[in-house]
Scaffold this motif. Structure first.
Motif, mmCIF file in Angstrom:
data_model
loop_
_atom_site.group_PDB
_atom_site.id
_atom_site.type_symbol
_atom_site.label_atom_id
_atom_site.label_comp_id
_atom_site.label_asym_id
_atom_site.label_seq_id
_atom_site.Cartn_x
_atom_site.Cartn_y
_atom_site.Cartn_z
ATOM 1 N N ILE A 121 0.873 -1.178 0.000
ATOM 2 C CA ILE A 121 0.000 0.000 0.000
ATOM 3 C C ILE A 121 0.905 1.222 0.000
ATOM 4 N N ALA A 122 0.608 2.156 -0.874
ATOM 5 C CA ALA A 122 1.482 3.326 -0.982
ATOM 6 C C ALA A 122 0.680 4.611 -0.878
ATOM 7 N N THR A 123 1.288 5.622 -0.318
ATOM 8 C CA THR A 123 0.794 6.993 -0.418
ATOM 9 C C THR A 123 1.979 7.856 -0.797
ATOM 10 N N THR A 124 1.962 8.390 -1.999
ATOM 11 C CA THR A 124 3.080 9.213 -2.473
ATOM 12 C C THR A 124 2.503 10.438 -3.171
ATOM 13 N N ARG A 125 3.192 11.547 -3.041
ATOM 14 C CA ARG A 125 2.700 12.774 -3.673
ATOM 15 C C ARG A 125 3.871 13.657 -4.119
ATOM 16 N N SER A 126 3.609 14.420 -5.176
ATOM 17 C CA SER A 126 4.501 15.525 -5.517
ATOM 18 C C SER A 126 4.060 16.735 -4.708
ATOM 19 N N ILE A 164 5.555 3.635 1.564
ATOM 20 C CA ILE A 164 4.994 2.384 1.059
ATOM 21 C C ILE A 164 5.100 1.349 2.175
ATOM 22 N N VAL A 165 4.029 0.634 2.444
ATOM 23 C CA VAL A 165 4.092 -0.424 3.471
ATOM 24 C C VAL A 165 4.009 -1.786 2.788
ATOM 25 N N HIS A 166 4.782 -2.742 3.310
ATOM 26 C CA HIS A 166 4.833 -4.084 2.720
ATOM 27 C C HIS A 166 4.663 -5.162 3.796
ATOM 28 N N ASN A 167 4.742 -6.415 3.327
ATOM 29 C CA ASN A 167 4.627 -7.572 4.217
ATOM 30 C C ASN A 167 3.366 -7.466 5.068
ATOM 31 N N ILE A 187 12.783 -0.303 5.929
ATOM 32 C CA ILE A 187 13.070 -0.777 7.292
ATOM 33 C C ILE A 187 12.066 -1.837 7.726
ATOM 34 N N LYS A 188 12.597 -2.802 8.479
ATOM 35 C CA LYS A 188 11.735 -3.832 9.055
ATOM 36 C C LYS A 188 11.244 -3.332 10.399
ATOM 37 N N LEU A 189 9.994 -3.529 10.667
ATOM 38 C CA LEU A 189 9.430 -3.049 11.929
ATOM 39 C C LEU A 189 9.618 -4.119 13.001
ATOM 40 N N PRO A 190 9.748 -3.711 14.260
ATOM 41 C CA PRO A 190 9.940 -4.694 15.326
ATOM 42 C C PRO A 190 8.693 -5.527 15.577
ATOM 43 N N CYS A 229 -2.002 -5.568 8.969
ATOM 44 C CA CYS A 229 -0.910 -4.826 9.595
ATOM 45 C C CYS A 229 0.312 -5.002 8.709
ATOM 46 N N CYS A 230 1.243 -4.064 8.770
ATOM 47 C CA CYS A 230 2.441 -4.205 7.942
ATOM 48 C C CYS A 230 3.634 -4.543 8.821
ATOM 49 N N LEU A 231 4.604 -5.219 8.192
ATOM 50 C CA LEU A 231 5.814 -5.615 8.906
ATOM 51 C C LEU A 231 7.029 -4.846 8.437
ATOM 52 N N SER A 232 6.888 -4.099 7.345
ATOM 53 C CA SER A 232 8.014 -3.284 6.900
ATOM 54 C C SER A 232 7.503 -2.069 6.142
ATOM 55 N N ILE A 233 8.385 -1.106 5.999
ATOM 56 C CA ILE A 233 7.972 0.183 5.442
ATOM 57 C C ILE A 233 9.132 0.759 4.614
ATOM 58 N N THR A 234 8.793 1.374 3.483
ATOM 59 C CA THR A 234 9.792 2.067 2.658
ATOM 60 C C THR A 234 9.415 3.536 2.605
ATOM 61 N N ILE A 235 10.369 4.411 2.746
ATOM 62 C CA ILE A 235 10.070 5.810 2.467
ATOM 63 C C ILE A 235 11.080 6.322 1.438
ATOM 64 N N PHE A 236 10.636 7.237 0.603
ATOM 65 C CA PHE A 236 11.565 7.812 -0.374
ATOM 66 C C PHE A 236 11.357 9.313 -0.496
#
Length: 419
Positions: free
Chosen positions: A245-250, A344-347, A308-311, A282-289
Motif C-alpha cells: 500500500i502506498a501513499t506518495t505525492r509531488s 509504502i508499506v509491505h509484508n 526498514i523492518k518493523l519490530p 498490519c504491515c511488517l516493513s515500510i519504505t520511504i523515499f
DNA sequence: TCTGGGGTCCTAGGACCC
DNA sequence: TCTGGGGTCCTAGGACCC
C-alpha cells in the motif's frame, strides 16, 4: 468465453455526465497538482494531445482550441465506477473488476444467447442508467477479449461498440490488424525488441517459436501467446487483499526544510495506516523515499529510499508515523530542494493472525484509539482527527484549480434542477 | 591430484498494467 | 515556473539449510 467492458475515456466521460453541454467538446483531465494530462476525450485526442502531456506545455493549445480542462476528481470517478460496475456485475455470475473503468465477465455457458445482442443490451443499460459510454469485446480468452474491445472502440460504426472474436478466421483477421505494442501484456520494451526482429502485428507474435519467447519473455510471454492462439491461460480473478500500500505525492512547490518534508512523510504514513486498517491488515516493513524534481536538470539531483523492518506488525498511525519520520532522518540531506516523497508499506498480514508475543513491544491501547479515530473521521469527515505531527494549520494544499463538484458523493454538490 | 546434489527464502530489479 | 499515483508478477542471484 469472456467479455471485457471498458468505459470510453472514463474520466472525461464522468465530467460530461453532469455537463452535457460539453458533449462533442474537447476535454482533458489533469493528474494531481494539475501536472499532466491523464485522460482525454476523443476530440482532445484528435487535437494531438498525448497521454501524460505536461499541462504547462499545452496551455496554448488548450486556449486555442477551447479545451475544457479539469483537475482529477477521484471522488466522482470512484463513485461513478461503482455504479457502472454494479450494473455490469448483474450480467454474469462471475466477474472481475480489473480497473476503475474495466470489468471482465465470464460468459461461459451462455452460448444460447446472441452474445452480440447481449453486449448491446449491457451497453445500453449502462448508458441509460449512468450516462457513461462503454465498449465491449467478447472472445474465448481474456487477451483476445481485450483485442476485440479495441476493435469495438476503434470501429463503432459496424460493431455498435460491441465486437466478437469467435471463429478462427475472425481471430486471425483481428491479430493481423492489431499492432504488437497495443496487445495487453506487451509493453514498450518487448514491443521494441519484437520489432527489431520483424514482429509488427499480433499475428506475427503467434507465429514465433515457443523457445524464443521463453528465452526472451519468460513464462509470461508463453502464456500470452497461448491466449492469442485461443487457449485460455488467464482466468477470472477474485479480489485479494493488497500486498503493498502506498501513499506518495509531488509537492506543489519545492521543499528545502526538513520539517516540511517530515510533516508530509508523517501524513503519508497516517494515510497508509488508514488504508491498512480498512483492509484489516498490519504491515511488517515500510519504505520511504524522497527525491528532487527529475525534470529540472539544472537543479542538484538527489533521490533515495530506505526500507526498514518493523519490530512488530502494526496499523497504528502513531507508530507508523514515528517509524517513517525516524527513517526520513537517515536519508534526508540538507541543501536539496525536494519535490516528491512517499511512504509504502509491505509484508502485510491479517490483523487477526498476529502472534501474541509479537504484541510485547507495542502499545495495545492504539487499537481502540485507532478504531475511535476511524469512527469519528467516518462520521464527521476525513482528517478531522489528526496527529500533532501532521499539518494542523492545513498549510499543505494540492494544486487543483479546475476541480469539478463531487456531484454524487457530497450533499452540497448535488445538482439543482429547475422545473 | 581430486570436493555433490539437492532444497528454501529473500531481495533487487525489470517487465508489465491502469 | 511548471511533468501523477497507484499496483502486480517474474527472475536471477545470494545466503542459507541438510
Amino acid at each position: 468465453m469472456f467479455a471485457l467492458i471498458d468505459c470510453n475515456n472514463f474520466y472525461a466521460s464522468c465530467e460530461r455526465v453532469f455537463r452535457p453541454e460539453l458533449n462533442h467538446q474537447p476535454i482533458v483531465v489533469l493528474s494531481n497538482n494539475d501536472g499532466c494530462v491523464i485522460a482525454r476525450s476523443n476530440e482532445a485526442k484528435a487535437l494531438g494531445i498525448p497521454m501524460g502531456a505536461p499541462a504547462f506545455e499545452y496551455q496554448k493549445c488548450f486556449r486555442q482550441h477551447q479545451v475544457h480542462v479539469f483537475s482529477a476528481n477521484f471522488a466522482l470517478y470512484g463513485d461513478m465506477s461503482r455504479r457502472v460496475m454494479n450494473i455490469l456485475e448483474e450480467y454474469s455470475p462471475e466477474s472481475e473488476i480489473y480497473s476503475i473503468d474495466e470489468i471482465f465477465l465470464n460468459l461461459s455457458g451462455m452460448d444460447a444467447y446472441n452474445l452480440h445482442e447481449y453486449g448491446i443490451s449491457m451497453r445500453e443499460k449502462v448508458w441509460k442508467w449512468t450516462g457513461i459510454p462503454t465498449s465491449i469485446g467478447i472472445a474465448h480468452t481474456k487477451t483476445l477479449a481485450k483485442v476485440a474491445n479495441r476493435i469495438a472502440k476503434k470501429f463503432p460504426d459496424p460493431t455498435k461498440n460491441v465486437h466478437l472474436i469467435l471463429s478462427n478466421e475472425q481471430r486471425i483477421k483481428a491479430l493481423k490488424w492489431i499492432d504488437i505494442q497495443d496487445i495487453w501484456g506487451i509493453g514498450k520494451q518487448h514491443a521494441h525488441r519484437l520489432k527489431t526482429i520483424g514482429i509488427h502485428k499480433g499475428y506475427d507474435f503467434t507465429q514465433l517459436s515457443a523457445e524464443w519467447i521463453r528465452k526472451n519473455m519468460g513464462v509470461v510471454g508463453l502464456r500470452l501467446q497461448q491466449e492469442l492462439l485461443g487457449t485460455p491461460t488467464l482466468a477470472i480473478e477474485y479480489p485479494k487483499p493488497r500486498k503493498n500500500i502506498a501513499t506518495t505525492r509531488s509537492f506543489e512547490t519545492l521543499y528545502t526544510d526538513i520539517d516540511a518534508v517530515k510533516e508530509r512523510i508523517s501524513a503519508f504514513a497516517v494515510s497508509c495506516a488508514e488504508k491498512l486498517r480498512k483492509q484489516h491488515t498490519c504491515c511488517l516493513s515500510i519504505t520511504i523515499f524522497i527525491c528532487t524534481p527529475q525534470h529540472q536538470t539544472h537543479l542538484p539531483q538527489y533521490s533515495r529510499s530506505i526500507h526498514i523492518k518493523l519490530p512488530y506488525p502494526t496499523h497504528s498511525a502513531i507508530e507508523l508515523s514515528q517509524f517513517a519520520t525516524q527513517a526520513l532522518l537517515k536519508i534526508f540531506k540538507p541543501g536539496y530542494a525536494y519535490k516528491k516523497a512517499g511512504v509504502i508499506v509491505h509484508n502485510l498480514i491479517n490483523e487477526n493472525q498476529l502472534q501474541k508475543k509479537l504484541f510485547e513491544n507495542r502499545n495495545e491501547q492504539h487499537i481502540p484509539l485507532m478504531q475511535a479515530i476511524d469512527k469519528i473521521n467516518q462520521m464527521i469527515g476525513q482528517q478531522k482527527v489528526r496527529l500533532a505531527s501532521q499539518d494542523l494549520k492545513q498549510v499543505w494544499k494540492m494544486k487543483q484549480e479546475k476541480l469539478s463538484p463531487r456531484y454524487t458523493t457530497r450533499l452540497e454538490d448535488i445538482i439543482t434542477i429547475y422545473c
